[in-house]
Design a protein around this motif. Structure first.
Motif, PDB file in Angstrom:
ATOM      1  N   LYS A 257     -21.584 -55.241  92.355  1.00  0.00           N
ATOM      2  CA  LYS A 257     -22.056 -55.916  91.136  1.00  0.00           C
ATOM      3  C   LYS A 257     -21.092 -55.632  89.976  1.00  0.00           C
ATOM      4  CE  LYS A 257     -26.382 -55.906  89.930  1.00  0.00           C
ATOM      5  NZ  LYS A 257     -26.755 -57.320  89.974  1.00  0.00           N
ATOM      6  N   ALA A 258     -20.644 -54.389  89.866  1.00  0.00           N
ATOM      7  CA  ALA A 258     -19.723 -54.027  88.778  1.00  0.00           C
ATOM      8  C   ALA A 258     -18.396 -54.759  88.910  1.00  0.00           C
ATOM      9  CB  ALA A 258     -19.495 -52.520  88.773  1.00  0.00           C
ATOM     10  N   PHE A 259     -17.950 -54.952  90.152  1.00  0.00           N
ATOM     11  CA  PHE A 259     -16.692 -55.671  90.357  1.00  0.00           C
ATOM     12  C   PHE A 259     -16.800 -57.098  89.821  1.00  0.00           C
ATOM     13  CE2 PHE A 259     -14.561 -58.801  93.111  1.00  0.00           C
ATOM     14  CZ  PHE A 259     -13.245 -58.547  92.732  1.00  0.00           C
ATOM     15  N   PHE A 260     -17.850 -57.806  90.185  1.00  0.00           N
ATOM     16  CA  PHE A 260     -17.968 -59.202  89.743  1.00  0.00           C
ATOM     17  C   PHE A 260     -18.185 -59.289  88.233  1.00  0.00           C
ATOM     18  CE2 PHE A 260     -18.637 -59.808  94.300  1.00  0.00           C
ATOM     19  CZ  PHE A 260     -17.773 -60.871  94.519  1.00  0.00           C
ATOM     20  N   GLU A 261     -18.823 -58.302  87.643  1.00  0.00           N
ATOM     21  CA  GLU A 261     -18.943 -58.288  86.184  1.00  0.00           C
ATOM     22  C   GLU A 261     -17.574 -58.054  85.539  1.00  0.00           C
ATOM     23  OE1 GLU A 261     -21.812 -55.239  85.563  1.00  0.00           O
ATOM     24  OE2 GLU A 261     -23.510 -56.464  86.262  1.00  0.00           O
ATOM     25  N   ALA A 262     -16.749 -57.213  86.155  1.00  0.00           N
ATOM     26  CA  ALA A 262     -15.428 -56.903  85.601  1.00  0.00           C
ATOM     27  C   ALA A 262     -14.460 -58.071  85.706  1.00  0.00           C
ATOM     28  CB  ALA A 262     -14.846 -55.682  86.315  1.00  0.00           C
ATOM     29  N   LEU A 263     -14.774 -59.049  86.542  1.00  0.00           N
ATOM     30  CA  LEU A 263     -13.896 -60.217  86.692  1.00  0.00           C
ATOM     31  C   LEU A 263     -13.934 -61.143  85.482  1.00  0.00           C
ATOM     32  CD1 LEU A 263     -14.607 -61.316  90.368  1.00  0.00           C
ATOM     33  CD2 LEU A 263     -12.568 -60.148  89.515  1.00  0.00           C
ATOM     34  N   GLU A 264     -14.996 -61.060  84.698  1.00  0.00           N
ATOM     35  CA  GLU A 264     -15.173 -61.997  83.595  1.00  0.00           C
ATOM     36  C   GLU A 264     -13.947 -62.017  82.678  1.00  0.00           C
ATOM     37  OE1 GLU A 264     -17.565 -64.534  80.903  1.00  0.00           O
ATOM     38  OE2 GLU A 264     -17.626 -64.061  83.035  1.00  0.00           O
ATOM     39  N   LYS A 265     -13.452 -60.848  82.317  1.00  0.00           N
ATOM     40  CA  LYS A 265     -12.337 -60.787  81.373  1.00  0.00           C
ATOM     41  C   LYS A 265     -11.057 -61.391  81.941  1.00  0.00           C
ATOM     42  CE  LYS A 265      -9.662 -57.688  78.419  1.00  0.00           C
ATOM     43  NZ  LYS A 265      -9.442 -56.286  77.976  1.00  0.00           N
ATOM     44  N   PRO A 266     -10.582 -60.967  83.139  1.00  0.00           N
ATOM     45  CA  PRO A 266      -9.321 -61.553  83.622  1.00  0.00           C
ATOM     46  C   PRO A 266      -9.415 -63.045  83.937  1.00  0.00           C
ATOM     47  CG  PRO A 266     -10.256 -60.072  85.270  1.00  0.00           C
ATOM     48  CD  PRO A 266     -11.016 -59.856  84.002  1.00  0.00           C
ATOM     49  N   ILE A 267     -10.559 -63.516  84.411  1.00  0.00           N
ATOM     50  CA  ILE A 267     -10.678 -64.946  84.696  1.00  0.00           C
ATOM     51  C   ILE A 267     -10.554 -65.748  83.401  1.00  0.00           C
ATOM     52  CG2 ILE A 267     -12.215 -66.784  85.492  1.00  0.00           C
ATOM     53  CD1 ILE A 267     -13.328 -64.819  87.553  1.00  0.00           C
ATOM     54  N   ARG A 268     -11.238 -65.292  82.358  1.00  0.00           N
ATOM     55  CA  ARG A 268     -11.171 -66.023  81.096  1.00  0.00           C
ATOM     56  C   ARG A 268      -9.781 -65.893  80.456  1.00  0.00           C
ATOM     57  NH1 ARG A 268     -15.636 -68.475  79.932  1.00  0.00           N
ATOM     58  NH2 ARG A 268     -17.605 -67.749  80.825  1.00  0.00           N
ATOM     59  N   GLU A 269      -9.145 -64.747  80.611  1.00  0.00           N
ATOM     60  CA  GLU A 269      -7.766 -64.610  80.128  1.00  0.00           C
ATOM     61  C   GLU A 269      -6.842 -65.579  80.852  1.00  0.00           C
ATOM     62  OE1 GLU A 269      -6.472 -60.597  80.533  1.00  0.00           O
ATOM     63  OE2 GLU A 269      -7.666 -59.852  78.849  1.00  0.00           O
ATOM     64  N   HIS A 270      -7.071 -65.722  82.142  1.00  0.00           N
ATOM     65  CA  HIS A 270      -6.213 -66.605  82.932  1.00  0.00           C
ATOM     66  C   HIS A 270      -6.394 -68.059  82.521  1.00  0.00           C
ATOM     67  CE1 HIS A 270      -3.642 -67.557  86.308  1.00  0.00           C
ATOM     68  NE2 HIS A 270      -4.509 -68.467  86.703  1.00  0.00           N
ATOM     69  N   MET A 271      -7.631 -68.478  82.309  1.00  0.00           N
ATOM     70  CA  MET A 271      -7.867 -69.850  81.872  1.00  0.00           C
ATOM     71  C   MET A 271      -7.228 -70.107  80.511  1.00  0.00           C
ATOM     72  SD  MET A 271     -11.729 -70.777  83.222  1.00  0.00           S
ATOM     73  CE  MET A 271     -12.517 -69.507  82.254  1.00  0.00           C
ATOM     74  N   ALA A 272      -7.321 -69.122  79.620  1.00  0.00           N
ATOM     75  CA  ALA A 272      -6.703 -69.281  78.305  1.00  0.00           C
ATOM     76  C   ALA A 272      -5.181 -69.350  78.429  1.00  0.00           C
ATOM     77  CB  ALA A 272      -7.108 -68.122  77.401  1.00  0.00           C
ATOM     78  N   TRP A 273      -4.601 -68.533  79.325  1.00  0.00           N
ATOM     79  CA  TRP A 273      -3.147 -68.529  79.541  1.00  0.00           C
ATOM     80  C   TRP A 273      -2.675 -69.871  80.102  1.00  0.00           C
ATOM     81  CZ3 TRP A 273      -0.601 -67.775  84.594  1.00  0.00           C
ATOM     82  CH2 TRP A 273       0.784 -67.621  84.487  1.00  0.00           C
ATOM     83  N   LEU A 274      -3.463 -70.437  81.015  1.00  0.00           N
ATOM     84  CA  LEU A 274      -3.096 -71.740  81.590  1.00  0.00           C
ATOM     85  C   LEU A 274      -3.123 -72.836  80.532  1.00  0.00           C
ATOM     86  CD1 LEU A 274      -5.094 -71.685  84.959  1.00  0.00           C
ATOM     87  CD2 LEU A 274      -2.600 -71.553  84.710  1.00  0.00           C
ATOM     88  N   GLY A 275      -4.141 -72.827  79.706  1.00  0.00           N
ATOM     89  CA  GLY A 275      -4.302 -73.888  78.721  1.00  0.00           C
ATOM     90  C   GLY A 275      -4.690 -75.200  79.384  1.00  0.00           C
ATOM     91  N   GLN A 276      -4.528 -76.274  78.650  1.00  0.00           N
ATOM     92  CA  GLN A 276      -4.864 -77.602  79.171  1.00  0.00           C
ATOM     93  C   GLN A 276      -3.604 -78.449  79.254  1.00  0.00           C
ATOM     94  OE1 GLN A 276      -7.997 -78.560  76.306  1.00  0.00           O
ATOM     95  NE2 GLN A 276      -9.514 -78.334  77.936  1.00  0.00           N
ATOM     96  N   GLY A 277      -3.652 -79.460  80.104  1.00  0.00           N
ATOM     97  CA  GLY A 277      -2.499 -80.328  80.302  1.00  0.00           C
ATOM     98  C   GLY A 277      -2.862 -81.482  81.197  1.00  0.00           C
TER      99      GLY A 277
END
Length: 499
Positions: A363-383
């Motif tokens: 459970k802690a692992f999947f909760e800890a994923l929130e930050k890197p997933i959202r960072e990755h989406m922000a890094w990708l941006g839109q296109g």
């Protein structure tokens, strides 16, 4: 619109793939103070078909609360809980359904999956047999049971017998033959798998799925002429099928005709612009013909993200957390053999939605994923490329599992057709192997699984280490360089889609 008419319309929309519209129609049926059991069930089903199982669970809970003596209500909530990976709760819900008179093969099938997920394989065997006793020609359950028997026993004959029983009970032969070939290939006998599909293709000229399976085994053996013949048979049956067009393009790539493959895939993508399988093969075709689309699709430096997980709350450091996570995961790696229908070989794989686990480290692992997933989406941006144009900066998880590879283990090169972003998180790594010149145990990107003319080796590699998360587009070809050292490699993987 009456309830009956609304339900009929929702079912028709779902059949057409218009799941969001079906949800909208059934939602109107459950907004009142006392929706019927049928309305609650239909809305839950529509939500699940739209990939929204967590939302569906709320309506299943309402049904159980209001119609608790109805065994169908308990079956429905059990099925949703199983979809979400909440296996212990699914087992209990199935047993509640049975106590209220449920005797359906579908409920025993859900029960079997949930029991398998909690590690009660003896009872799962019983549940699979009960399901097949009531519906002996159910291909999906028979194939699932055969896979289960293979992973547990490693005995090809035992697993094969489940498929034979379904055939003798009247199940259609095509899907069973495809499942048999997958079983033979998983056992290491690729020639036997090919031979079976070759004969099946000759004797079942009207089955496009058989012809496509024959294409795949022919290409695994580099038999391009045979693959071309099977592909032509499939085109003769369903020339407009998206899958048939894709397989035809794959054969073109093997036969040194990438421009023809490029043309076919372009046409298919006009009708299926978000299809991850088509984009995966389009990347191969664009690379083969030297089209700039390849860089647009596969800019590895700007699309592959590498993140080191932060230590979850409750653990003194990352090493302690990973040790506890590894111990929990080892409890789900109880199979002797790899599954027949997945990319990994020489190891084991969890067979349920891991994100539904109640174990604190998981459970802690999947909760800890929130930050890197959202960072990755922000890094990708839109296109305007197939990855960024779908980026909503929000997501939901659609699959989560763990793989434990043994010496000589690897993942065949593959992509994830049901995802948008895919992943690899490293819990344990074969450190001696990682330092070899061959980059054993590394994840690689860009190499298709079948022969191509010209050949296309991998173009990008990432070195694993414990605690490292790699995120990448789901249409990226990726696999594992086999490792030969006496070590193990344990990972968690998941797919997410835009929300």
């Amino acid at each position: 619109m009456s309830e009956a008419a609304a339900i009929e319309r929702a079912e028709a929309l779902s059949a057409e793939g218009k799941t969001a519209e079906a949800v909208a129609i059934t939602e109107a049926l459950v907004t009142g103070p006392a929706p019927s059991h049928l309305a609650l069930a239909m809305h839950s089903g529509a939500l699940k078909r739209d990939g929204r199982s967590l939302e569906a669970l709320e309506f299943d809970r309402q049904a159980v609360a209001r119609f608790g003596e109805n065994p169908v209500a308990w079956h429905n909530i059990a099925a949703t809980l199983d979809d979400l990976g909440r296996a212990e709760e699914a087992v209990e819900a199935c047993e509640n359904a049975f106590r209220r008179g449920m005797d359906a093969p579908q409920t025993f099938a859900v029960y079997a999956r949930a029991l398998r997920a909690v590690g009660n394989h003896q009872r799962a065997d019983y549940a699979y047999r009960q399901s097949l006793m009531r519906a002996p020609a159910e291909v999906g359950v028979a194939s699932e049971f055969a896979n289960h028997l293979w992973m547990i026993t490693g005995d090809l004959k035992v697993a094969d017998s489940a498929l034979d029983s379904a055939f003798h009970a009247g199940a259609p032969p095509g899907p069973l033959l495809i499942a048999k070939s997958a079983l033979y290939e998983a056992s290491g006998d690729l020639e036997r798998a090919f031979s079976l599909m070759e004969r099946s293709s000759e004797r079942m000229p009207g089955d496009a799925f058989v012809h496509m399976a024959a294409v795949e085994y022919a290409l695994r053996l580099n038999r391009v002429t045979a693959a071309e013949a099977f592909s032509r048979r499939a085109e003769g049956v369903e020339p407009r099928s998206r899958s048939v067009i894709q397989y035809s393009a794959i054969v073109d790539l093997a036969a040194g005709q990438p421009a023809e493959a490029f043309r076919k895939l372009q046409g298919a993508l006009k009708d299926h612009p978000n299809d991850q399988s088509l984009w995966g093969w389009m990347a191969v075709a664009a690379r083969a013909v030297g089209d700039p689309m390849y860089q647009w699709l596969c800019d590895y430096e700007k699309m592959v993200g590498v993140y080191d997980l932060e230590t979850p709350a409750g653990w003194p450091n990352l090493e302690a957390f990973l040790a506890d996570l590894a111990n929990e995961l080892k409890a789900v790696h109880v199979y002797r053999q790899h599954p027949t229908n997945q990319s990994m070989r020489h190891g084991s794989q969890s067979m349920h939605m891991l994100s539904g686990s109640n174990a604190p480290p998981i459970k802690a692992f999947f909760e800890a994923l929130e930050k890197p997933i959202r960072e990755h989406m922000a890094w990708l941006g839109q296109g305007d490329d197939p990855l960024r144009r779908r980026n909503t900066f929000d997501y939901r998880m659609v699959g989560a599992w763990s793989v434990r590879l043994k010496p000589n283990g690897f993942h065949r090169d593959h992509f994830h057709p049901d995802g948008w972003l895919s992943s690899a998180f490293y819990v344990e790594t074969p450190d001696t192997a990682l330092d070899t010149e061959e980059r054993q145990g590394w994840i690689r990107f860009g190499q298709p699984p079948f022969m191509t003319d010209p050949p296309m080796p991998a173009e990008h590699y990432v070195r694993p280490k414990p605690g490292r998360l790699v995120l990448f587009p789901s249409y990226f070809w990726h696999g594992t360089v086999p490792f030969t050292t006496d070590e193990v490699r344990m990972t968690i993987a998941f797919d997410v889609v835009p929300k």
